[in-house]
Design an enzyme around this catalytic site. Structure first.
Site, PDB file in Angstrom:
ATOM      1  N   LYS A  20       0.859  -1.188   0.000  1.00  0.00           N
ATOM      2  CA  LYS A  20       0.000   0.000   0.000  1.00  0.00           C
ATOM      3  C   LYS A  20       0.895   1.239   0.000  1.00  0.00           C
ATOM      4  O   LYS A  20       1.832   1.329   0.803  1.00  0.00           O
ATOM      5  CB  LYS A  20      -0.897   0.015   1.247  1.00  0.00           C
ATOM      6  CG  LYS A  20      -2.069   0.989   1.156  1.00  0.00           C
ATOM      7  CD  LYS A  20      -3.150   0.457   0.235  1.00  0.00           C
ATOM      8  CE  LYS A  20      -4.449   1.225   0.381  1.00  0.00           C
ATOM      9  NZ  LYS A  20      -5.499   0.709  -0.526  1.00  0.00           N
ATOM     10  N   THR A  65      -4.558  -4.870   0.784  1.00  0.00           N
ATOM     11  CA  THR A  65      -3.848  -3.603   0.977  1.00  0.00           C
ATOM     12  C   THR A  65      -4.696  -2.622   1.780  1.00  0.00           C
ATOM     13  O   THR A  65      -4.158  -1.740   2.463  1.00  0.00           O
ATOM     14  CB  THR A  65      -3.437  -2.972  -0.368  1.00  0.00           C
ATOM     15  OG1 THR A  65      -4.598  -2.604  -1.105  1.00  0.00           O
ATOM     16  CG2 THR A  65      -2.585  -3.941  -1.174  1.00  0.00           C
ATOM     17  N   HIS A 253      21.233  25.708 -11.680  1.00  0.00           N
ATOM     18  CA  HIS A 253      22.093  26.716 -12.288  1.00  0.00           C
ATOM     19  C   HIS A 253      21.529  28.130 -12.127  1.00  0.00           C
ATOM     20  O   HIS A 253      20.368  28.396 -12.468  1.00  0.00           O
ATOM     21  CB  HIS A 253      22.274  26.411 -13.778  1.00  0.00           C
ATOM     22  CG  HIS A 253      22.939  25.097 -14.037  1.00  0.00           C
ATOM     23  ND1 HIS A 253      24.256  24.848 -13.724  1.00  0.00           N
ATOM     24  CD2 HIS A 253      22.467  23.947 -14.577  1.00  0.00           C
ATOM     25  CE1 HIS A 253      24.570  23.619 -14.056  1.00  0.00           C
ATOM     26  NE2 HIS A 253      23.498  23.036 -14.574  1.00  0.00           N
TER      27      HIS A 253
END
Length: 289
Positions: A20, A65, A253
């Site tokens: 899960k 689950t 950057h």
């Protein structure tokens, strides 16, 4: 001439796991008017022999689950959650016993930081603002034992000087000039492995995080690579409970903007930030065997 009948290769399920993911859990601990908040995202993954379900559709040995989700909330009710590592260990040990075919469990917990709002110089008792950088814990348990990992994710750090990139290898397609003084910015991701499953995880996580940040500031950086190694070395030297540490450091950057076309000087003051593409620097620092 004889012909042979081609053999059909056997097809097998070579590996299977399930669990899960993204179980969002917020726990408020109330001590009078003062409340403490833990904001977690929990993933559960089970390893084992689940072939009956995958191959034959036989689910009798399978934990739903949905039950995993319910278990996380139920155990959180009685667990003080003194650290996410300790809570993850409790979950892992519970799920290891939940089915006859489960042989291993991995629990991953991400904690989102919340800081108390200051009112007239005093911390508010139950009002918070979201902080920066998530705390991560990964607990793995199987027949061989338990491994505890911790980490930091999504922490943007930057220094405006004391960084450069020069004297690097050049070939026919190189256009980048040397930079002696540049902004160094990255979104820090770090994960480290503890030497023991019995440690003061709350104190250690804060201490490792502080050491990483202090080391980021304390030297001239000739490269992100060198800073990565320095941060890892400092953590291991100051924390004997840490076996190894891995960093992932994307280079955010900040490029000097060309103001000369407007007749203006830009003395390392005005920058534009690029998102893509970016350099990605990764590395692991560990104790030698």
């Amino acid at each position: 001439m004889t012909s042979s009948t081609p053999t059909t290769p056997s097809i097998v399920l070579s590996h299977a796991n399930y669990g899960k993911s993204a179980v969002r859990l917020v726990k408020v601990t109330r001590d009078g008017d003062r409340h403490d908040l833990r904001d977690l995202n929990v993933d559960v993954m089970l390893d084992g022999d689940f072939s009956a379900s995958y191959v034959d559709g036989d689910n009798r040995a399978m934990l739903a689950t949905d039950t995993m989700r319910n278990t996380i909330y139920a155990l959180a009710k009685d667990d003080p959650i003194e650290s996410i590592e300790a809570f993850g260990m409790r979950l892992a040990q519970h799920f290891l016993k939940t089915g006859p075919t489960v042989t291993g469990v991995q629990i991953r917990i991400v904690e989102y930081p919340w800081n108390r709002i200051a009112v007239n110089g005093q911390e508010h008792e139950h009002a918070f603002t979201r902080g920066a950088g998530e705390r991560v814990a990964v607990i793995s348990v199987d027949a061989a034992g338990m491994t505890v990992q911790a980490g930091i994710d999504n922490l943007l750090i930057l220094k405006t000087t004391n960084s450069g990139w020069e004297d690097f290898y050049r070939e026919q397609y190189t256009t980048l000039p040397d930079a002696r003084d540049r902004i160094l910015a990255t979104v820090l991701t770090a994960d480290w492995t503890y030497t023991s499953a019995h440690a003061d995880f709350e104190r250690l996580w804060s201490s490792v995080r502080d050491q990483i940040l202090v080391t980021f500031t304390d030297h001239y950086s000739p490269s992100v690579q060198n800073t990565l190694f320095r941060m890892g070395k400092a953590v291991l030297e100051s924390h004997p409970d840490v076996q190894k540490i891995h960093f992932s450091l994307p280079n955010k950057h900040h490029l000097l903007f060309d103001l000369a076309r407007f007749g203006m000087e830009n003395d390392n003051q005005i920058f534009h930030v690029t998102n893509d593409p970016f350099g990605l620097i990764e590395g692991t620092v560990e104790r030698s065997q």
